[in-house]
Design an enzyme around this catalytic site. Structure first.
Site, mmCIF file in Angstrom:
data_model
loop_
_atom_site.group_PDB
_atom_site.id
_atom_site.type_symbol
_atom_site.label_atom_id
_atom_site.label_comp_id
_atom_site.label_asym_id
_atom_site.label_seq_id
_atom_site.Cartn_x
_atom_site.Cartn_y
_atom_site.Cartn_z
ATOM 1 N N LYS A 52 0.843 -1.206 0.000
ATOM 2 C CA LYS A 52 0.000 0.000 0.000
ATOM 3 C C LYS A 52 0.876 1.253 0.000
ATOM 4 O O LYS A 52 0.601 2.216 -0.722
ATOM 5 C CB LYS A 52 -0.948 -0.016 1.212
ATOM 6 C CG LYS A 52 -2.037 -1.081 1.062
ATOM 7 C CD LYS A 52 -2.806 -1.372 2.342
ATOM 8 C CE LYS A 52 -3.734 -2.570 2.151
ATOM 9 N NZ LYS A 52 -4.416 -2.997 3.373
ATOM 10 N N GLN A 96 -4.451 -1.835 9.636
ATOM 11 C CA GLN A 96 -4.310 -3.142 8.980
ATOM 12 C C GLN A 96 -4.859 -4.250 9.891
ATOM 13 O O GLN A 96 -4.498 -4.344 11.060
ATOM 14 C CB GLN A 96 -2.822 -3.388 8.653
ATOM 15 C CG GLN A 96 -2.554 -4.661 7.864
ATOM 16 C CD GLN A 96 -3.177 -4.657 6.471
ATOM 17 O OE1 GLN A 96 -3.136 -3.672 5.748
ATOM 18 N NE2 GLN A 96 -3.785 -5.791 6.095
ATOM 19 N N ASP A 119 -11.067 2.560 4.165
ATOM 20 C CA ASP A 119 -11.357 1.119 4.034
ATOM 21 C C ASP A 119 -12.872 0.877 3.959
ATOM 22 O O ASP A 119 -13.312 -0.215 3.618
ATOM 23 C CB ASP A 119 -10.794 0.354 5.247
ATOM 24 C CG ASP A 119 -9.491 -0.370 4.918
ATOM 25 O OD1 ASP A 119 -9.225 -0.603 3.725
ATOM 26 O OD2 ASP A 119 -8.752 -0.712 5.866
#
Ligand code: NAD
Length: 291
Positions: A52, A96, A119
């Protein structure tokens, strides 16, 4: 059989995003800035976060990686999240997953400000998605929609069987594909671990989205001719012939399913790269929304 090439499509998308970043900069606007919090040293998580960060560099975003030790307390993590919520330069950030067992994942996801939740996991954004309102779509389902759209796969009126009902893939996928939207308007069946007649269902499917995390689960005898296959699964399997010591396997037995398919995503190089590209897209949206 046409391969739904996520590697190429995500590269195209990143070029488009990089162009938008250049335009923003040319207009004197701010550079999009994505932050990621990683707790612990889980191998797969580290690989994903690094990918990422690398993608941010490629498209011209700023990125910040907050790397916390495994033993970080829930309180400390929540404080880090609050700092990012209040930092005006950060347009969006992700935590994460998975988190260490002593941290309540739900509490953490709830702490991320919905406007920075690139997200798309915060209940506010899940609710907005469900109600067809503009929001950050969760990156993996968003990437699948983008692939279907770019390859002009017909979804309207088609029967889609989604295998898996997780909050990050199966559930949002089933909602999105049933909505009135590009790559939507489908009739959706959601299958899960308690489904009894799965093969009966998949044999009727025009499109199968396999997101259960069991390597090579979906085999050729379970699908009809002409089916479209979206393989979301990524499982590391020990393989001593590889330098890394493992290979990646999808949820689909590619050799037996591909010959019967109209369209199919490979693993690797299918859904995985799209997920990262859509995270970039959401971050760009977050930045543009502010200006
Ligand atoms: P999960 O473990 O949270 O959910 C799995 C789902 O599969 C559950 O809803 C369960 O009910 C269902 N399931 C389990 N066994 C089943 C069976 N025998 N028959 C039918 N349904 C069954 O998984 P997840 O987070 O949704 O991830 C699924 C897979 O996708 C994993 O391999 C994961 O690594 C991968 N993944 C890939 C990406 C990507 O970017 N490509 C992103 C997220 C997850």
């Amino acid at each position: 059989m046409i391969l739904l090439d996520g590697k190429k499509t995500s590269a195209d998308l990143k070029v488009e995003i990089a162009e938008s970043v250049k335009e923003l900069k040319a207009k004197g606007k701010k550079t999009p800035h994505l932050a990621a919090i990683l707790v612990g040293t889980d191998g797969a998580s580290m690989t994903y976060v690094n990918a990422k960060v690398k993608a941010c560099e490629l498209v011209g975003f700023n990125s910040t990686l907050i790397d916390l030790p495994e033993e970080t307390s829930e309180e400390t993590l929540l404080q880090e999240i609050e700092k990012l919520n209040n930092n005006n330069d950060i347009d969006g950030f992700i935590v994460q997953l998975p988190l260490p067992k002593h941290i309540d994942e739900q509490k953490v996801l709830m702490a991320v400000h919905p406007d920075k939740d690139v997200d798309g996991f915060h209940p506010t954004n899940v609710g907005r998605m469900t109600l067809d309102l503009p929001t950050f779509l969760p990156a993996t389902p968003f990437g699948i929609l983008e692939l279907l759209e770019r390859y002009k796969v017909e979804t309207s009126g088609q029967h889609v069987v989604v295998i898996g009902r997780s909050h990050i893939v199966g559930r949002p996928m089933s909602i999105l594909m049933s909505q009135k939207r590009p790559a939507g308007d489908a009739t959706v069946t959601v299958a899960h671990s308690r489904t009894k007649n799965l093969k009966e269902l998949t044999l009727q499917a025009d499109i199968v989205v396999a997101a259960l995390g069991i390597p090579e689960f979906l085999t050729g005898d379970m699908v009809k001719d002409g089916v479209t296959i979206i393989d979301v699964g990524i499982t590391r399997i020990d393989d001593s012939s590889k330098k890394s010591g493992y290979r990646l396997a999808g949820d689909v037995h590619f050799e037996s399913v591909a010959p019967k398919s109209s369209f199919i995503t490979p693993v690797p190089g299918g859904v995985g790269p799209m997920t990262i590209a859509m995270l970039m897209k959401n971050t760009l949206l977050a930045c543009e929304r502010k200006s």
